[in-house]
Design a protein around this motif. Structure first.
Motif, PDB file in Angstrom:
ATOM      1  N   PRO A  10       0.847  -1.203   0.000  1.00  0.00           N
ATOM      2  CA  PRO A  10       0.000   0.000   0.000  1.00  0.00           C
ATOM      3  C   PRO A  10       0.879   1.248   0.000  1.00  0.00           C
ATOM      4  O   PRO A  10       1.737   1.408   0.859  1.00  0.00           O
ATOM      5  CB  PRO A  10      -0.789  -0.101   1.320  1.00  0.00           C
ATOM      6  CG  PRO A  10      -0.371  -1.391   1.951  1.00  0.00           C
ATOM      7  CD  PRO A  10       0.905  -1.824   1.326  1.00  0.00           C
ATOM      8  N   GLY A  13      -0.957   6.357   1.058  1.00  0.00           N
ATOM      9  CA  GLY A  13      -0.994   7.296   2.190  1.00  0.00           C
ATOM     10  C   GLY A  13      -0.509   8.682   1.794  1.00  0.00           C
ATOM     11  O   GLY A  13       0.014   8.890   0.693  1.00  0.00           O
ATOM     12  N   LEU A  14      -0.676   9.635   2.703  1.00  0.00           N
ATOM     13  CA  LEU A  14      -0.338  11.029   2.392  1.00  0.00           C
ATOM     14  C   LEU A  14       1.114  11.371   2.726  1.00  0.00           C
ATOM     15  O   LEU A  14       1.658  12.345   2.213  1.00  0.00           O
ATOM     16  CB  LEU A  14      -1.280  11.975   3.152  1.00  0.00           C
ATOM     17  CG  LEU A  14      -2.765  11.828   2.779  1.00  0.00           C
ATOM     18  CD1 LEU A  14      -3.630  12.702   3.677  1.00  0.00           C
ATOM     19  CD2 LEU A  14      -2.999  12.185   1.310  1.00  0.00           C
ATOM     20  N   THR A  16       2.451  12.542   5.535  1.00  0.00           N
ATOM     21  CA  THR A  16       2.499  13.890   6.146  1.00  0.00           C
ATOM     22  C   THR A  16       3.725  14.117   7.022  1.00  0.00           C
ATOM     23  O   THR A  16       4.152  15.253   7.183  1.00  0.00           O
ATOM     24  CB  THR A  16       1.241  14.140   6.998  1.00  0.00           C
ATOM     25  OG1 THR A  16       1.118  13.071   7.933  1.00  0.00           O
ATOM     26  CG2 THR A  16      -0.003  14.216   6.142  1.00  0.00           C
ATOM     27  N   ARG A  17       4.296  13.032   7.574  1.00  0.00           N
ATOM     28  CA  ARG A  17       5.430  13.227   8.495  1.00  0.00           C
ATOM     29  C   ARG A  17       6.658  13.788   7.787  1.00  0.00           C
ATOM     30  O   ARG A  17       7.534  14.340   8.431  1.00  0.00           O
ATOM     31  CB  ARG A  17       5.790  11.908   9.195  1.00  0.00           C
ATOM     32  CG  ARG A  17       4.874  11.571  10.356  1.00  0.00           C
ATOM     33  CD  ARG A  17       5.153  10.185  10.869  1.00  0.00           C
ATOM     34  NE  ARG A  17       4.813   9.162   9.875  1.00  0.00           N
ATOM     35  CZ  ARG A  17       5.270   7.920   9.890  1.00  0.00           C
ATOM     36  NH1 ARG A  17       6.113   7.543  10.835  1.00  0.00           N
ATOM     37  NH2 ARG A  17       4.898   7.054   8.975  1.00  0.00           N
ATOM     38  N   LYS A  27       6.978   9.433  -0.839  1.00  0.00           N
ATOM     39  CA  LYS A  27       8.090   9.104   0.073  1.00  0.00           C
ATOM     40  C   LYS A  27       8.804   7.827  -0.370  1.00  0.00           C
ATOM     41  O   LYS A  27       9.990   7.654  -0.122  1.00  0.00           O
ATOM     42  CB  LYS A  27       7.619   9.002   1.531  1.00  0.00           C
ATOM     43  CG  LYS A  27       6.710   7.851   1.863  1.00  0.00           C
ATOM     44  CD  LYS A  27       6.410   7.804   3.355  1.00  0.00           C
ATOM     45  CE  LYS A  27       5.218   6.898   3.624  1.00  0.00           C
ATOM     46  NZ  LYS A  27       4.757   6.919   4.996  1.00  0.00           N
ATOM     47  N   GLN A 105      -6.548   3.512  -4.729  1.00  0.00           N
ATOM     48  CA  GLN A 105      -7.448   3.708  -3.594  1.00  0.00           C
ATOM     49  C   GLN A 105      -7.985   5.121  -3.787  1.00  0.00           C
ATOM     50  O   GLN A 105      -7.213   6.088  -3.782  1.00  0.00           O
ATOM     51  CB  GLN A 105      -6.663   3.603  -2.272  1.00  0.00           C
ATOM     52  CG  GLN A 105      -7.543   3.756  -1.052  1.00  0.00           C
ATOM     53  CD  GLN A 105      -6.725   3.862   0.246  1.00  0.00           C
ATOM     54  OE1 GLN A 105      -5.576   4.275   0.261  1.00  0.00           O
ATOM     55  NE2 GLN A 105      -7.353   3.492   1.353  1.00  0.00           N
ATOM     56  N   GLY A 110      -7.529   4.652   5.034  1.00  0.00           N
ATOM     57  CA  GLY A 110      -6.752   3.846   5.977  1.00  0.00           C
ATOM     58  C   GLY A 110      -6.102   2.635   5.346  1.00  0.00           C
ATOM     59  O   GLY A 110      -6.453   2.212   4.233  1.00  0.00           O
TER      60      GLY A 110
HETATM   61  P1  UTP Z   1       1.049   5.555   7.544  1.00  0.00           P
HETATM   62  O1  UTP Z   1       0.226   5.414   8.747  1.00  0.00           O
HETATM   63  O2  UTP Z   1       2.521   5.529   7.706  1.00  0.00           O
HETATM   64  O3  UTP Z   1       0.620   6.884   6.815  1.00  0.00           O
HETATM   65  O4  UTP Z   1       0.578   4.441   6.530  1.00  0.00           O
HETATM   66  P2  UTP Z   1       1.324   7.648   5.641  1.00  0.00           P
HETATM   67  O5  UTP Z   1       0.292   8.440   4.950  1.00  0.00           O
HETATM   68  O6  UTP Z   1       2.122   6.733   4.781  1.00  0.00           O
HETATM   69  O7  UTP Z   1       2.377   8.607   6.369  1.00  0.00           O
HETATM   70  P3  UTP Z   1       2.167   9.753   7.472  1.00  0.00           P
HETATM   71  O8  UTP Z   1       1.893   9.037   8.770  1.00  0.00           O
HETATM   72  O9  UTP Z   1       1.044  10.659   7.027  1.00  0.00           O
HETATM   73  O10 UTP Z   1       3.468  10.458   7.453  1.00  0.00           O
HETATM   74  C1  UTP Z   1       1.061   3.112   6.586  1.00  0.00           C
HETATM   75  C2  UTP Z   1       1.015   2.529   5.183  1.00  0.00           C
HETATM   76  O11 UTP Z   1      -0.321   2.486   4.712  1.00  0.00           O
HETATM   77  C3  UTP Z   1      -0.476   3.171   3.483  1.00  0.00           C
HETATM   78  C4  UTP Z   1       0.688   4.153   3.454  1.00  0.00           C
HETATM   79  O12 UTP Z   1       1.014   4.490   2.115  1.00  0.00           O
HETATM   80  C5  UTP Z   1       1.783   3.380   4.169  1.00  0.00           C
HETATM   81  O13 UTP Z   1       2.454   2.487   3.305  1.00  0.00           O
HETATM   82  N1  UTP Z   1      -1.811   3.811   3.462  1.00  0.00           N
HETATM   83  C6  UTP Z   1      -2.243   4.518   4.537  1.00  0.00           C
HETATM   84  C7  UTP Z   1      -2.593   3.671   2.335  1.00  0.00           C
HETATM   85  O14 UTP Z   1      -2.211   3.043   1.325  1.00  0.00           O
HETATM   86  N2  UTP Z   1      -3.837   4.258   2.328  1.00  0.00           N
HETATM   87  C8  UTP Z   1      -4.316   4.959   3.388  1.00  0.00           C
HETATM   88  O15 UTP Z   1      -5.457   5.454   3.318  1.00  0.00           O
HETATM   89  C9  UTP Z   1      -3.484   5.088   4.513  1.00  0.00           C
END
Ligand code: UTP
Length: 306
Positions: A10, A13-14, A16-17, A27, A105, A110
């Motif tokens: 997956p 995700g965004l 954001t960190r 990232k 997605q 999530g």
């Molecule tokens: P994280 O909780 O690390 O979130 O997601 P993130 O967006 O990657 O990073 P931060 O916390 O905002 O910096 C854990 C994994 O789940 C994926 C992310 O890409 C990461 O590999 N993920 C998370 C999704 O694919 N979809 C989502 O809706 C949320």
């Protein structure tokens, strides 16, 4: 029973960190030295014999697909410039037998939701891998953690989650394993996973690392999962429901490797420094650069502002 053939990664995700670095650059494409993080991740999986990698991605992250796709125009231009040797770096021999698939997605609902987006692509499997690409795992042994997880699954047909021992005071940042109390069994069966507990409430000092072998039944739980308080479909919640229905079906496998959380600034920096230090020449140059009063070339003696 089939061999374990498919891995879901997956990446929707965004991130954001690591903002603002990851506003326009995924990232997963940030480099560890000169290679994007995601290449190390796919290399790690490829060693276990997995044949299909499924990226769950989102709009804005097309560059991940571009990275793994062939770019004939660029290759031709490099050839014309007499830079054939650079082209070799585009063809990682470890990826030769791997099929790459991409699905979207639509909304960031999530991790659990992201995995369920790939349901139709793994529905005929008994087990599949889930790999969280921010965790960069450097194995100091011949057989990496994933490979030994896949081998063990082949023998006993049980699910697996990679775990790492941590100081209890850090439990608030992680999924923490509550083990089944069974001293006779050589296996460390998981009773449930606590989601980021306070140290005083945490049931062990083993945290979940983002490497899972999950039975296909998990998809039923994910499809019926309701959003948690933060609006996300949580993988942990579905794993706990599965374990309640089918206890002793997922084993915690302790990692033997060095793990960097590249989704955080310190982990990403640590991964880069560690990897540079493994290279004799770079190590020498780094030591020169960062020693007090150090520096090379015109930057010699450069004062770093604090
Ligand atoms: P994280 O909780 O690390 O979130 O997601 P993130 O967006 O990657 O990073 P931060 O916390 O905002 O910096 C854990 C994994 O789940 C994926 C992310 O890409 C990461 O590999 N993920 C998370 C999704 O694919 N979809 C989502 O809706 C949320």
């Amino acid at each position: 029973m089939k061999n374990l053939n498919k891995a879901i990664i997956p990446v929707a995700g965004l991130g954001t960190r690591l903002f603002p670095a990851t506003k326009a650059i995924p990232k997963e494409l940030l480099p560890i030295l000169d290679k994007p993080l995601i290449e190390y991740i796919v290399e790690e999986i490829s060693l276990s014999g997995v044949k299909e990698v499924i990226f769950v991605t989102r709009s804005g992250k097309e560059s991940i697909k571009n990275h793994f796709a062939r770019d004939l125009k660029l290759e031709n231009n490099l050839k014309k410039l007499g830079k054939k040797n650079i082209i070799e770096a585009f063809h990682n021999p470890l990826f030769k037998n791997i099929k790459f698939k991409y699905i979207n997605q639509e909304k960031p609902l999530g991790l659990g939701h992201a995995i369920s987006c790939a349901q139709h692509l793994v529905k005929d499997e008994d087990f599949f891998l889930v790999i969280l690409p921010d965790e960069y795992i450097v194995s100091e042994r011949k057989e990496n953690d994933i490979t030994s997880m896949v081998k063990s699954n082949l023998k006993d047909k049980l699910g697996r989650i990679l775990v790492e021992k941590i100081p209890k005071k850090r439990s608030k940042n992680y999924g923490i394993i509550d083990f089944c109390k069974d001293k006779k069994s050589p296996n460390k069966f998981i009773n449930l996973i606590q989601e980021k507990p306070n140290p005083s409430e945490s049931k062990s000092n083993y945290r979940v690392v983002g490497r899972y072998i999950l039975p296909i039944e998990i998809m039923n739980f994910l499809s019926n999962e309701r959003p948690s308080a933060n609006g996300e479909i949580e993988l942990t919640s579905s794993i706990n429901k599965l374990l309640l229905k089918s206890p002793r079906t997922i084993i915690a496998q302790t990692s033997e490797s060095k793990i960097f959380d590249c989704g955080s600034k310190e982990g990403f920096l640590g991964a880069n420094i560690f990897t540079a230090m493994q290279d004799k020449i770079l190590k020498k140059q780094m030591n020169k650069l960062i020693s007090p009063g150090g520096g090379i070339g015109r930057h010699k003696g450069l004062k770093i502002p604090r």
